[in-house]
Design a protein around this motif. Structure first.
Motif, mmCIF file in Angstrom:
data_model
loop_
_atom_site.group_PDB
_atom_site.id
_atom_site.type_symbol
_atom_site.label_atom_id
_atom_site.label_comp_id
_atom_site.label_asym_id
_atom_site.label_seq_id
_atom_site.Cartn_x
_atom_site.Cartn_y
_atom_site.Cartn_z
ATOM 1 N N THR A 1 0.943 -1.182 -0.021
ATOM 2 C CA THR A 1 0.049 0.107 -0.119
ATOM 3 C C THR A 1 0.793 1.329 0.071
ATOM 4 O O THR A 1 2.121 1.223 0.529
ATOM 5 C CB THR A 1 -0.852 -0.012 1.313
ATOM 6 O OG1 THR A 1 -1.759 1.172 1.149
ATOM 7 C CG2 THR A 1 -0.243 -0.012 2.533
ATOM 8 N N HIS A 2 0.263 2.389 -0.590
ATOM 9 C CA HIS A 2 0.732 3.715 -0.383
ATOM 10 C C HIS A 2 0.545 4.456 0.957
ATOM 11 O O HIS A 2 0.804 5.752 1.224
ATOM 12 C CB HIS A 2 0.747 4.748 -1.723
ATOM 13 C CG HIS A 2 -0.807 4.846 -1.689
ATOM 14 N ND1 HIS A 2 -1.761 4.005 -2.272
ATOM 15 C CD2 HIS A 2 -1.307 6.144 -1.327
ATOM 16 C CE1 HIS A 2 -2.923 4.683 -2.116
ATOM 17 N NE2 HIS A 2 -2.691 5.964 -1.526
ATOM 18 N N ASP A 3 -0.501 3.672 1.568
ATOM 19 C CA ASP A 3 -1.396 4.588 2.462
ATOM 20 C C ASP A 3 -0.943 4.087 3.852
ATOM 21 O O ASP A 3 -1.238 2.896 4.328
ATOM 22 C CB ASP A 3 -2.799 3.963 2.344
ATOM 23 C CG ASP A 3 -3.883 4.819 3.368
ATOM 24 O OD1 ASP A 3 -3.243 5.346 4.349
ATOM 25 O OD2 ASP A 3 -4.985 5.065 3.145
ATOM 26 N N LEU A 4 -0.248 4.796 4.551
ATOM 27 C CA LEU A 4 0.336 4.366 5.799
ATOM 28 C C LEU A 4 -0.617 4.315 6.967
ATOM 29 O O LEU A 4 -0.711 3.488 7.766
ATOM 30 C CB LEU A 4 1.046 5.848 6.526
ATOM 31 C CG LEU A 4 1.975 5.719 7.566
ATOM 32 C CD1 LEU A 4 2.814 4.427 7.162
ATOM 33 C CD2 LEU A 4 2.775 6.928 7.767
ATOM 34 N N ASN A 5 -1.998 4.837 7.012
ATOM 35 C CA ASN A 5 -3.098 4.395 7.748
ATOM 36 C C ASN A 5 -3.299 2.983 7.794
ATOM 37 O O ASN A 5 -3.761 2.310 8.385
ATOM 38 C CB ASN A 5 -4.080 5.352 7.750
ATOM 39 C CG ASN A 5 -3.837 6.680 8.325
ATOM 40 O OD1 ASN A 5 -3.357 6.718 9.467
ATOM 41 N ND2 ASN A 5 -4.520 7.784 7.569
ATOM 42 N N VAL A 6 -3.328 2.795 6.400
ATOM 43 C CA VAL A 6 -3.713 1.223 6.060
ATOM 44 C C VAL A 6 -2.576 0.327 6.665
ATOM 45 O O VAL A 6 -2.650 -0.629 7.203
ATOM 46 C CB VAL A 6 -3.999 0.903 4.674
ATOM 47 C CG1 VAL A 6 -4.091 -0.445 4.260
ATOM 48 C CG2 VAL A 6 -5.272 1.754 4.218
ATOM 49 N N ALA A 7 -1.157 0.626 6.275
ATOM 50 C CA ALA A 7 -0.197 -0.005 6.566
ATOM 51 C C ALA A 7 0.115 -0.504 7.909
ATOM 52 O O ALA A 7 0.196 -1.513 8.275
ATOM 53 C CB ALA A 7 0.803 0.547 6.072
ATOM 54 N N ARG A 8 -0.427 0.587 8.683
ATOM 55 C CA ARG A 8 -0.303 0.304 10.146
ATOM 56 C C ARG A 8 -1.197 -0.517 10.847
ATOM 57 O O ARG A 8 -0.991 -0.888 12.132
ATOM 58 C CB ARG A 8 -0.672 1.968 11.063
ATOM 59 C CG ARG A 8 0.442 2.811 11.018
ATOM 60 C CD ARG A 8 0.315 4.342 11.508
ATOM 61 N NE ARG A 8 1.436 5.075 11.490
ATOM 62 C CZ ARG A 8 1.123 6.273 11.226
ATOM 63 N NH1 ARG A 8 -0.227 6.910 11.358
ATOM 64 N NH2 ARG A 8 2.303 7.173 11.323
#
Ligand code: ADP
Ligand code: ADP
Length: 226
Positions: free
Chosen positions: A200-207
């Motif tokens: 993902t490029h989305d840090l909120n998702v990655a977390r």
């Protein structure tokens, strides 16, 4: 126990005189049962790494071992077979076949493996049940919401009992509430023992994953570096 071991993986693209190091000496080890996210901006090498991990492509240099198989040494023909056996793919745009019902979509990987009709149906319904969609088995994709379509795609990825679920921006086409539901589902599947790699490029998702690694200019780093 290590499920994936990548060492000194390199992949370069040549554009005229320009050489792009899409993957630059990647070292990565992923344990069985892990839930790991690979986060990075556009152009950082995520797709290239995903293709490598998913046995769609081989490295120019370096070693890739997946569940005991030396992927870098395989012929392209054998690569496809390993891919079908070991990996369940989840995509941003679901990639469901529009003319097939939910249950028929989930059956597809089993069809390719030669599982008998009756067993296919039973297994597919079991997988739809796991994602909370047993009562939507006969629906066509366009009769389902985006979140439901992604659930069908996750059920399809589970059908063949792969060693690893490889999810490429699985929430990229979903609103934030539905994204959260999909991430909760992936978390639950991981808690049931499944190994998940999320790109993902989305840090909120990655977390939401248990472990995060960052990629930038083809180089990998443990943790969040964005
Ligand atoms: P991401 O998925 O993070 O956006 P990619 O893996 O698609 O990144 O790309 C990594 C780098 O490799 C980029 O600089 C991109 O322009 C380059 N690249 C990717 N695929 C090709 C290709 N087929 N030919 C040339 N360059 C490519
Ligand atoms: P969600 O809140 O999960 O995103 P929606 O509000 O989009 O779901 O849809 C609510 C219900 O309506 C869903 O259970 C779905 O099965 C049904 N539905 C959604 N889109 C369609 C459609 N185009 N045709 C028929 N049923 C639909």
């Amino acid at each position: 126990e290590s499920l994936i071991t990548m060492s000194k993986i390199e992949k370069t693209y040549k554009l005229g005189d320009n050489v792009v190091h899409a993957l630059d000496h990647i070292d990565l080890s992923i344990e069985k049962g892990a839930f790991i996210s690979i986060v990075g901006p556009s152009g950082s090498g995520k797709s290239t790494l995903m293709n490598m991990m998913g046995c769609l492509d081989k490295p120019d240099k370096g070693k890739y071992i997946l569940g005991g198989s030396h992927i870098d040494q395989l012929k392209d023909r054998d690569l496809a077979e390993i891919r079908n056996q070991k990996i369940g793919f989840i995509f941003q745009n679901f990639n469901l076949l529009g003319k097939l019902s939910a249950v028929e979509n989930v059956e597809l990987p089993l069809l390719y493996r030669g599982v008998k009709t009756k067993d296919r149906r039973a297994r597919a319904l079991e997988c739809l049940n796991m994602v909370g969609l047993k009562d939507r088995a006969a629906h066509l994709p366009n009769q389902l919401s985006g979140g439901q379509q992604q659930r069908v795609a996750i059920a399809r990825a589970l059908a063949g009992e792969p060693q690893i679920l490889l999810a490429d921006e699985p929430t990229g086409a979903l609103d934030s509430k539905t994204s959260e539901e999909i991430m909760n589902l992936l978390t639950a599947l991981n808690e049931n023992g499944r190994t998940i790699v999320l790109i993902t490029h989305d840090l909120n998702v990655a977390r939401k994953a248990k472990r995060t690694v960052s990629i930038r200019d083809g180089k990998l780093q443990e943790g969040e570096h964005i």
